[in-house]
Motif scaffolding. Structure first.
Motif, PDB file in Angstrom:
ATOM      1  N   LEU A   6     -21.988  -0.229 -14.043  1.00 26.65           N
ATOM      2  CA  LEU A   6     -21.233  -1.480 -14.020  1.00 26.65           C
ATOM      3  C   LEU A   6     -19.813  -1.313 -14.525  1.00 26.65           C
ATOM      4  N   GLU A   7     -19.539  -0.259 -15.263  1.00 28.53           N
ATOM      5  CA  GLU A   7     -18.181  -0.033 -15.742  1.00 28.53           C
ATOM      6  C   GLU A   7     -17.228   0.355 -14.620  1.00 28.53           C
ATOM      7  N   TYR A   8     -17.767   0.697 -13.444  1.00 28.78           N
ATOM      8  CA  TYR A   8     -16.932   1.042 -12.290  1.00 28.78           C
ATOM      9  C   TYR A   8     -16.884  -0.088 -11.258  1.00 28.78           C
ATOM     10  N   ALA A   9     -17.412  -1.247 -11.586  1.00 24.55           N
ATOM     11  CA  ALA A   9     -17.450  -2.356 -10.629  1.00 24.55           C
ATOM     12  C   ALA A   9     -16.045  -2.817 -10.250  1.00 24.55           C
ATOM     13  N   HIS A  10     -15.100  -2.746 -11.178  1.00 24.03           N
ATOM     14  CA  HIS A  10     -13.741  -3.204 -10.901  1.00 24.03           C
ATOM     15  C   HIS A  10     -13.053  -2.337  -9.850  1.00 24.03           C
ATOM     16  N   ALA A  11     -13.452  -1.079  -9.719  1.00 26.74           N
ATOM     17  CA  ALA A  11     -12.799  -0.152  -8.804  1.00 26.74           C
ATOM     18  C   ALA A  11     -13.465  -0.094  -7.436  1.00 26.74           C
ATOM     19  N   ILE A  12     -14.589  -0.761  -7.246  1.00 26.11           N
ATOM     20  CA  ILE A  12     -15.317  -0.670  -5.981  1.00 26.11           C
ATOM     21  C   ILE A  12     -14.509  -1.220  -4.800  1.00 26.11           C
ATOM     22  N   PRO A  13     -13.816  -2.362  -4.894  1.00 25.80           N
ATOM     23  CA  PRO A  13     -13.018  -2.821  -3.737  1.00 25.80           C
ATOM     24  C   PRO A  13     -11.971  -1.796  -3.288  1.00 25.80           C
ATOM     25  N   HIS A  14     -11.289  -1.172  -4.244  1.00 29.92           N
ATOM     26  CA  HIS A  14     -10.293  -0.161  -3.886  1.00 29.92           C
ATOM     27  C   HIS A  14     -10.961   1.087  -3.309  1.00 29.92           C
ATOM     28  N   ILE A  15     -12.091   1.493  -3.898  1.00 29.20           N
ATOM     29  CA  ILE A  15     -12.817   2.655  -3.384  1.00 29.20           C
ATOM     30  C   ILE A  15     -13.271   2.405  -1.956  1.00 29.20           C
ATOM     31  N   ARG A  16     -13.734   1.192  -1.686  1.00 26.92           N
ATOM     32  CA  ARG A  16     -14.202   0.865  -0.350  1.00 26.92           C
ATOM     33  C   ARG A  16     -13.066   0.961   0.679  1.00 26.92           C
ATOM     34  N   GLU A  17     -11.892   0.509   0.288  1.00 31.87           N
ATOM     35  CA  GLU A  17     -10.748   0.601   1.202  1.00 31.87           C
ATOM     36  C   GLU A  17     -10.375   2.046   1.481  1.00 31.87           C
ATOM     37  N   VAL A  18     -10.395   2.888   0.457  1.00 31.55           N
ATOM     38  CA  VAL A  18     -10.046   4.298   0.646  1.00 31.55           C
ATOM     39  C   VAL A  18     -11.078   4.993   1.530  1.00 31.55           C
ATOM     40  N   VAL A  19     -12.365   4.648   1.326  1.00 30.42           N
ATOM     41  CA  VAL A  19     -13.418   5.253   2.140  1.00 30.42           C
ATOM     42  C   VAL A  19     -13.275   4.845   3.601  1.00 30.42           C
ATOM     43  N   VAL A  20     -12.968   3.569   3.849  1.00 31.08           N
ATOM     44  CA  VAL A  20     -12.795   3.099   5.224  1.00 31.08           C
ATOM     45  C   VAL A  20     -11.615   3.798   5.893  1.00 31.08           C
ATOM     46  N   ALA A  21     -10.514   3.939   5.141  1.00 32.64           N
ATOM     47  CA  ALA A  21      -9.339   4.596   5.701  1.00 32.64           C
ATOM     48  C   ALA A  21      -9.607   6.064   5.983  1.00 32.64           C
ATOM     49  N   LEU A  22     -10.342   6.723   5.099  1.00 34.40           N
ATOM     50  CA  LEU A  22     -10.630   8.132   5.292  1.00 34.40           C
ATOM     51  C   LEU A  22     -11.663   8.346   6.394  1.00 34.40           C
ATOM     52  N   SER A  23     -12.630   7.435   6.515  1.00 31.78           N
ATOM     53  CA  SER A  23     -13.659   7.572   7.540  1.00 31.78           C
ATOM     54  C   SER A  23     -13.119   7.342   8.939  1.00 31.78           C
ATOM     55  N   SER A  24     -11.999   6.629   9.036  1.00 29.76           N
ATOM     56  CA  SER A  24     -11.419   6.384  10.357  1.00 29.76           C
ATOM     57  C   SER A  24     -10.849   7.640  10.990  1.00 29.76           C
ATOM     58  N   SER A  25     -10.616   8.679  10.169  1.00 28.48           N
ATOM     59  CA  SER A  25     -10.121   9.948  10.679  1.00 28.48           C
ATOM     60  C   SER A  25     -11.308  10.818  11.071  1.00 28.48           C
TER      61      SER A  25
END
Length: 518
Positions: free
Chosen positions: A144-163
């Motif tokens: 739960l200490e990483y919950a604040h970073a999940i929205p940003h992580i999700r965006e980076v994963v989506v951007a990286l997966s598009s390649s």
């Protein structure tokens, strides 16, 4: 990250102000206690600003808010300490640090989860490489200490997966969500329209599909597409190897699971140590089957439903023909439980993250309520499923032992032979006969009572032992401080002990010579 953002001062003050609380308990773990006074000061300043920003009528009706700092929780620091809050008549609890997000029993609570740092780019590379080769959809769980970073992580994963040069763009993944940072007592939750059902965050392949299985663990919730089950997914954990991760490994032991270590920035695939925990728990289940006297350890006074679970455990143990005793204490340790050597096994009723107690150094094993149901339910076999949340077991049907042969032996895997279990089920004729005998013995006891000089059946206050626990206590050689001493005896004066060094106490007759002739 600045201090007020890390401790969510604005959100906390808004929660206190909106609900008009006047006595607030702030619960800190040991590692965050050093910042408690700064948090109190920042909250007071923010509450004053909120009070002054309201209308004149609101300012006149607003109560003065008093803040109380709590440390050294009665039980695990991950749970809301309602016992400590009651000492200051607290109306709510603000919980800081690691938490299990278990439902509270009597007080509302607001959880400040903390904001641990994580390199989103490095994580996205490790996750994309794993997701493209796993062959299954991936469910991402995290501390739960990483919950604040999940929205940003999700965006980076989506951007990286598009390649397509980095990973397979068709891989499916799903991020769990935090259920709620606010918990209310069960009575207040009944009138709440809030639902814990999260939105599906997987990729476009899941859009338009009706959600099916809804899972939850450690304050996280997620919804799988209709027709899918947990065994169809690979689990990807973000965080350290702590009790929350061990809870996930045991609960979803049928899934492939890996862990991303944030501090080292690498993927941990060797989970053999965690898998051994499940084998150890199965061994404790088999060992508990041979127990005759069972102790119920109350490991929480704040999680909703703990009283119902204690009653259910008593009924289960009694139905199995065993004796049950209830113990209320703080955090159990080998020294505390060694004071009760009569108990063959202990059942620990607590939150999911503290229930998995490593009892290797204890004289008797400590098991969970789910393991107790496996141990004391005759004929019930373990299917591999594991439940750590005791509220999921409340109102579970008790084993029906009426049609079983009480003389049927059971093979003990621990002793390596057949054993006979004690049965508390007797027929009606035996009950009536025993009732007449007890009534007769009670009448004769009032008329004539014989006591010998050896008062093994007499308690320290002069009464006859009426229970097994009281009888065992009278047979011990050490009873501690005896408060029921004879009033006619004289109190002897205290004696002054020796003083000085061990090599030569003052007042000794034969002191060693201080001078040595050469």
């Amino acid at each position: 990250m600045d201090f007020e953002t890390n401790y969510e001062i604005e959100d906390t003050a808004d929660f206190i102000h909106r609900r008009n609380f006047s006595r607030v308990a702030l619960q800190f773990p040991d590692e965050l206690l050093k910042d408690s006074m700064r948090v109190v000061g920042a909250l007071r300043d923010k509450l004053q600003l909120l009070k002054g920003s309201g209308s004149e009528a609101q300012r006149d009706g607003a109560k003065e808010v008093r803040l109380f700092v709590m440390a050294d929780a009665t039980y695990g620091s991950c749970c809301v300490d309602e016992v400590g809050a009651s000492h200051s008549d607290g109306e709510c609890v603000i919980h800081y640090g690691h938490t299990c997000l278990s439902p509270s029993s009597t007080l509302p609570a607001f959880f400040v989860l903390g904001k641990a740092s994580v390199d989103a780019t490095k994580f996205a590379e490790s996750f994309s490489n794993y997701a493209s080769t796993s062959g299954k959809p991936v469910l991402v769980l995290y501390g739960l200490e990483y919950a604040h970073a999940i929205p940003h992580i999700r965006e980076v994963v989506v951007a990286l997966s598009s390649s397509s040069t980095v990973s397979n763009p068709t891989c499916e993944y799903l991020f769990a969500d935090v259920a709620s940072r606010v918990t209310d007592p069960p009575k207040e939750c009944e009138n709440s329209e809030k639902t814990l059902r999260p939105d599906c965050d997987c990729d476009t392949s899941c859009e338009g599909v009706t959600p099916g299985f809804i899972g939850s663990i450690g304050g996280l919730v997620w919804s799988l597409p209709k027709g899918c089950k947990m065994e169809d997914y690979s689990l990807f954990w973000i965080g350290s190897d702590n009790s929350a991760f061990a809870n996930a490994v045991l609960t979803f032991n049928g899934c492939e699971i890996v862990r991303y270590d944030v501090e080292q920035g690498c993927l941990m695939t060797d989970l053999s140590a965690q898998r051994k925990i499940l084998k150890r728990r199965y061994y404790l289940v088999e060992k508990a089957k041979d127990a005759n006297i069972v102790g119920i350890l109350v490991g929480t006074l704040g999680v909703a439903g703990y009283l119902n679970m204690i009653r259910q455990m008593k009924d289960l143990i009694t139905a199995a023909g065993k004796k049950a005793y209830t113990f209320v204490m703080g955090r159990p340790n080998p020294a505390k439980l060694a004071n009760f050597p009569e108990c063959d096994v202990f059942v620990y009723v607590s939150c999911p993250q503290t229930a998995l107690l490593d009892s290797k150094e204890f004289l008797a094993p400590v098991i969970t309520p789910f393991e107790a149901m496996l141990s004391f339910s005759r004929g019930l076999e373990w299917t591999g499923a594991y439940v750590t949340k005791f509220w999921d077991l409340i109102d579970s049907p008790l084993p029906d032992v009426r049609h079983e042969d009480p003389e049927e032996a059971r093979f003990s895997l621990i002793q390596g032979r057949y054993v006979e279990d004690f049965s508390s089920k007797v027929n009606l004729e035996e009950e009536e006969e025993n009732g007449r005998v007890v009534a007769l013995s009670t009448t004769m006891e009032k008329a004539l009572q014989l006591r010998d000089k050896n008062t093994t059946m007499i308690t320290s206050n002069g009464k006859v032992a009426t229970s097994g626990a009281e009888y065992f206590a009278t047979r011990r050689t050490y009873h501690g401080l005896d408060m029921y001493h004879d009033s006619g005896s004289t109190v002897e004066p205290f004696l002054i002990g020796r003083s000085g060094k061990a090599s030569g106490y003052e007042g000794e007759r034969n002191k060693p010579d201080t001078e040595v002739e050469i």
